[in-house]
Design an enzyme around this catalytic site. Sequence first.
Site, PDB file in Angstrom:
ATOM      1  N   GLU A 143       0.867  -1.181   0.000  1.00 49.34           N
ATOM      2  CA  GLU A 143       0.000   0.000   0.000  1.00 49.34           C
ATOM      3  C   GLU A 143       0.902   1.228   0.000  1.00 49.34           C
ATOM      4  OE1 GLU A 143      -2.856   2.340   3.184  1.00 49.34           O
ATOM      5  OE2 GLU A 143      -3.063   0.158   3.046  1.00 49.34           O
ATOM      6  N   GLU A 148      -2.192  11.409   3.961  1.00 47.05           N
ATOM      7  CA  GLU A 148      -3.277  11.187   4.907  1.00 47.05           C
ATOM      8  C   GLU A 148      -3.244  12.312   5.931  1.00 47.05           C
ATOM      9  OE1 GLU A 148      -4.306   6.791   5.903  1.00 47.05           O
ATOM     10  OE2 GLU A 148      -2.126   6.886   5.750  1.00 47.05           O
TER      11      GLU A 148
END
Length: 716
Positions: A143, A148
């Site tokens: 990933e 974020e």
Amino acid sequence: MKKNLMLFLKFIILILLGVPMLISAPVWKLVWSDEFDYNGPPDPNKWGYDIGGGGWGNQELQYYTNRLENARVENGKLIIEARKENYNGYEYTSARLKTRYKGDWLYGRFEIRAKLPGGRGTWPAIWMLPTDWVYGGWPSSGEIDIMECVGYDPTRVYSTIHTEAYNHMLGTQKGGSIVLSPAPQDVFYTYICEWYPDRIDFYVDTGSQVRKVFTFNKESDDYRVWPFNQRFHLILNIAVGGTWGGAQGVDPNIFPQRMEVEYVRVYQLVEDPELTQINIEINPSQAGVVNLSPAPSEGNTYALNTQVTLTAVANTNNWEFFEWSGDLSTKNNPAVVIMNSNKNITANFTTAIYKYYAYKVSTSAIVVDGSLDEKYWCIFSTISKPVIGSFNNKAYFGVLWDSQNLYVGIEVEDTSLISNDSSNLWEDDSVEVYLDVEHNHKSSYDTYDTQFIKGYGVSTIWERSGRINGVKHAYSTTSTGYSVEIAIPWANLGVIPSVGMMFGFDVGINDDDDGGSRDSQAMWAGTANNYLTTQYFGDLILADYLQTGEEEQEPPITYHTLNLTINPQEAGVVASYPISSNNQYPHNTLITLQAIPRSGWKFINWSGDIFSTSTLISLIMDNDKSLTANFEQTISTDTEILTYKLDLVILPSTSTGKVILDPPGGIYTRNTVVVLVAQPSSGYKFLGWSGDIYGSSSYITITMDSDKIVVANFVE
């Protein structure tokens, strides 16, 4: 394959021969993008949806839909919106867009320009997952988290990778973070990932600089460490709550919240590219810089048809960007160019230092008659600006206006002429005033764009278009030069004056030291010895300050009060920049406020004249303001506290200075006296202390009889 082998052998031979190698910057070619230059649902040829609830592996609270309410394109931006509503048994809805099977890539450069949602409980993400899951389910196939951000820590953004060996379930994930100011909820930033066969680099482009967040280097070919040799796809979403986003709960009152995306661009490396070259000029050269994204290769080269974003950034507040010229003609900043050929582009800047110094006077007459009674309210006013020339000369000028005329006052100091031929004193100079009435920065003058010149080796005043009727002027020598006053009727300019009217304005002094002809360098407010370079004009704005009499008077200064409340009072402090001991600020002052919780408390939101969940906010003091910083307790205070904590905050950032504590540590027993010494970095100075203690001395003491928050304020 044969070609690559030959290149590799050539590389090895050069190393063995000791030939130095130049490693060029990568050449990127745009291979996929969405500029969101349409309205309605996201382009179905580029975007799909993940739909449903169930927590998504993180105990998230939202249900993802494909409705326009949650994902749409409007006004040139993709909107992903999280909403509080009952839907399919869930309290929140949102959207999760993906490019799987519509955009899948192995390696490349990914640019996403976005403004983030905020508030406690939001969890926006820009990230990538494997398309084919070759090595198994998460996290084995990897990933890549480009960006974020969690709402309870709104100014910090994270970049992270997850693999079977490195992931948050084991506590071994690899990543980095940076703090952004202004907050990413308030402005757009470009989030960048460059994925190579041997590493992944993460950056944030703030517009003025590109900041690296994190690099993950390939440690081995083991898929458990490096599964990033398979194709991945992009995902954009807002989660609500969850193990990370909801770690401090969810505020139901903040919704709806949206992530706005200006563009998504994907580039890939070009082998043996057909190259084009870009040549950037800055006009004038000292005014600013131009940032290029992606960065060019050696020699300012790009692969053919690469899409390049140009951002002009002024060096100081004295300059502001005006327009692009050459092979790019637009006033947009940033601007985009397709490198389908070699490009020559100029970034033109204009002066920003001449704004707001036209004062409206009283209704009493202003007489331009040579008596110099006007110089006190015009030339020596606090609003006048100095202009430095090339022959040890200096000019001061100011502007006034009433309903009939525009008045310009100029005083020139020219000490270089004192020792020259007595027949060649200041009378040979000329004073020029340029007015761009329509304020459109044309390259030449037309009907109402005026050039007024008074040549003091010439018998009369003249101007470019012959509209001389009614123009008054007065000239007088002084001990160090001369003084000029000019009154220009508004009728000559073809305009009716009004408060707030703006037009281009420039002043020039042609210095004839050599006896009869213009010197090679003159003195100009706009810095250029060419009256057609109208991009150098300053902006003259007609203001509405009243002034009476012949003596210089300061314009009135209006102050506004910031009524600041901390709820509850013991929960934290608020740092303000600039600082004010009495909470009084001049009209239109820009203030930055930062809410800082004490130990055992957390910040919730601002209420009053501004509602925000960001700890860092800005406001303009255009009237009195009332604000409350609301905090919430996070731990019990039943246990007796034997020590106290000193939290130290440095504004505007730690790069501006530091504070030395004696004794060091930050945790002290009751009534310990702590000495604080502020030390500014190079190019900065210490402004003062705020928080639990105020003062302007760089050396100060504080007694630790409770938890303390101290803010050290520095200024450039």
